[in-house]
Design a protein around this motif. Structure first.
Motif, PDB file in Angstrom:
ATOM      1  N   GLU A   1     100.842  32.848 -17.056  1.00  0.00           N
ATOM      2  CA  GLU A   1     100.803  34.226 -16.766  1.00  0.00           C
ATOM      3  C   GLU A   1     101.952  35.183 -18.161  1.00  0.00           C
ATOM      4  O   GLU A   1     102.054  36.129 -19.037  1.00  0.00           O
TER       5      GLU A   1
ATOM      6  N   ASP B   1      91.745  36.559 -27.949  1.00  0.00           N
ATOM      7  CA  ASP B   1      90.712  36.267 -26.633  1.00  0.00           C
ATOM      8  C   ASP B   1      91.766  34.925 -26.143  1.00  0.00           C
ATOM      9  O   ASP B   1      92.929  34.239 -27.325  1.00  0.00           O
TER      10      ASP B   1
ATOM     11  N   THR C   1      90.887  34.574 -11.596  1.00  0.00           N
ATOM     12  CA  THR C   1      91.645  36.067 -11.805  1.00  0.00           C
ATOM     13  C   THR C   1      92.241  36.265 -11.177  1.00  0.00           C
ATOM     14  O   THR C   1      92.076  36.687  -9.388  1.00  0.00           O
TER      15      THR C   1
ATOM     16  N   TYR D   1      96.803  43.755 -17.813  1.00  0.00           N
ATOM     17  CA  TYR D   1      96.701  43.504 -18.048  1.00  0.00           C
ATOM     18  C   TYR D   1      95.733  44.254 -18.845  1.00  0.00           C
ATOM     19  O   TYR D   1      95.997  43.686 -20.471  1.00  0.00           O
TER      20      TYR D   1
ATOM     21  N   MET E   1      94.188  41.964 -26.051  1.00  0.00           N
ATOM     22  CA  MET E   1      93.771  40.806 -25.291  1.00  0.00           C
ATOM     23  C   MET E   1      92.978  41.101 -24.329  1.00  0.00           C
ATOM     24  O   MET E   1      92.603  41.404 -24.336  1.00  0.00           O
TER      25      MET E   1
ATOM     26  N   ILE F   1      90.667  38.345 -22.704  1.00  0.00           N
ATOM     27  CA  ILE F   1      90.748  37.780 -20.661  1.00  0.00           C
ATOM     28  C   ILE F   1      89.835  36.751 -20.809  1.00  0.00           C
ATOM     29  O   ILE F   1      88.447  37.703 -20.205  1.00  0.00           O
TER      30      ILE F   1
ATOM     31  N   PHE G   1      89.113  34.214 -17.490  1.00  0.00           N
ATOM     32  CA  PHE G   1      89.728  33.634 -16.554  1.00  0.00           C
ATOM     33  C   PHE G   1      88.698  32.745 -15.850  1.00  0.00           C
ATOM     34  O   PHE G   1      88.457  32.786 -15.787  1.00  0.00           O
TER      35      PHE G   1
END
Length: 354
Positions: free
Chosen positions: A143, A165, A172, A179, A185, A187, A189
């Motif tokens: 991260e 992306d 998650t 975020y 962005m 995201i 996960f």
């Protein structure tokens, strides 16, 4: 082969400053980590990865927060990366800057490898682990790197970031709402099978010119980085890396040949390296499966059948028999155990039955 991976101390000294700004008792955090303060705050110093993991554990205990990687990323600047920073800032284009980061990432956080390339109208940056880490350390650094790349690339192109992306292998996190601050962005996960992350932008961003481009400064910075990277030769034990790649995979874990190919060696050579470290692929695979099973069952988001499928079992009965043979408990009985106690990490909990 040395098993010690040393990492620049500067990022973790900055983490202490971030925590101090949030009124955390940072003296206690440093003391709990066992890192001498003069080593932590040595601008040019390095720390063993094991010490850094102790610091991160102490910080999580002191803050009860899971988002400290994002807080640190927001505090780091383009000038935070020693000689690599000068190369980034003097690069002619955004794509060249990312390629430079990939070439010299060993000077930033050497427990990860970075690959850069453009294909099918997409500019991609792929992060994969190069050293064995705990699950918490792996997620933290993944991260941290992704968020740092976002903020620093955004600064390089003066805030004109297109939507793009990001794909993670990790699930998650509880702080996913954080975020939203990284607004361009998108995201995803838990979408990569192999441990790591991938950032994917429109390809035309690669040719975006940078305001501080300076060919002379760039040449000097790259020469300096090349000299420095030659001295970064310590390699994490392969057994530790193999164990982490097996443990952190989504779905069926990577095979013997697949991991050997990732290291550009043959399967027989991989076996030879593992034997030197007193390990075998079969033992590491079994241990990783046990650790993943324990964590997935403890999290409670998947049914026992779904956990079995996630681990590559075609029959839940086979999974139950294997789990009971190794732990003395059925998966359902394991779930009924008391939750992980205060101060006990999930990796520590896994170790109770491995």
């Amino acid at each position: 082969m040395s098993t010690e991976r040393r990492v620049p101390a500067r990022y973790y000294a900055r983490l202490i400053e971030v925590l101090r700004d949030q009124d955390v008792d940072t003296d206690a955090v440093v003391a709990d980590s066992g890192i001498p303060a003069d080593e932590l705050f040595d601008v040019d110093g390095t720390l063993p990865l094991e010490r850094i993991e102790s610091l991160l554990a102490a910080a999580r205990t002191a803050t009860a927060r899971t988002d400290i990687a994002l807080a640190l990323a927001a505090a780091l600047k383009l000038t935070s990366h020693s000689a690599v920073s000068y190369g980034i800032l003097s690069s002619p284009t955004a794509g060249y800057a990312l390629g430079l980061v990939a070439r010299y990432f060993g000077l930033i956080l050497p427990m990860f490898r970075v690959r850069y390339g453009c294909r099918d109208e997409i500019m991609r940056l792929r992060l994969t682990p190069a050293a064995g880490m705990s699950h918490e350390s792996f997620a933290f650094h993944l991260e941290l790197i992704v968020a740092c790349v976002h903020w620093e690339l955004r600064d390089l192109i003066a805030g004109d970031m297109p939507p793009y992306d990001v794909y993670f292998s990790i699930d998650t996190p509880p702080h996913v709402a954080r975020y939203e601050a990284l607004r361009e962005m998108r995201i995803h996960f838990g979408t990569l099978d192999q441990p790591g992350a991938e950032m994917a932008w429109p390809r035309d961003l690669a040719s975006r010119p940078l305001a501080l481009s300076d060919p002379t400064a760039l040449r000097m910075a790259e020469n300096r980085c090349a000299e420095m990277i030659e001295r970064v030769r310590v390699r994490e034990g392969i057994a530790s890396w193999v164990g982490m790649m097996l443990r952190e995979a989504n779905g069926p874990p990577p095979g013997h040949c697949e991991l050997a190919a990732a290291l550009n060696i043959s399967s027989r050579t991989l076996d030879r390296y593992l034997r030197k470290e007193g390990a075998t692929f079969r033992e590491l695979s079994k241990q990783a499966t046990q650790q993943r099973a324990g964590r997935l069952l403890s999290e409670g988001r998947l049914s026992v059948t779904e956990v079995a499928m996630e681990l590559g079992y075609s029959d839940v009965a086979n999974f139950t028999r294997a789990f009971r043979r190794d732990t003395g408990l059925t998966p359902s009985e394991w779930r009924q155990q008391p939750p992980i106690g205060d101060g006990e990490s999930p990796d520590t909990a896994d170790a109770r039955w491995v």
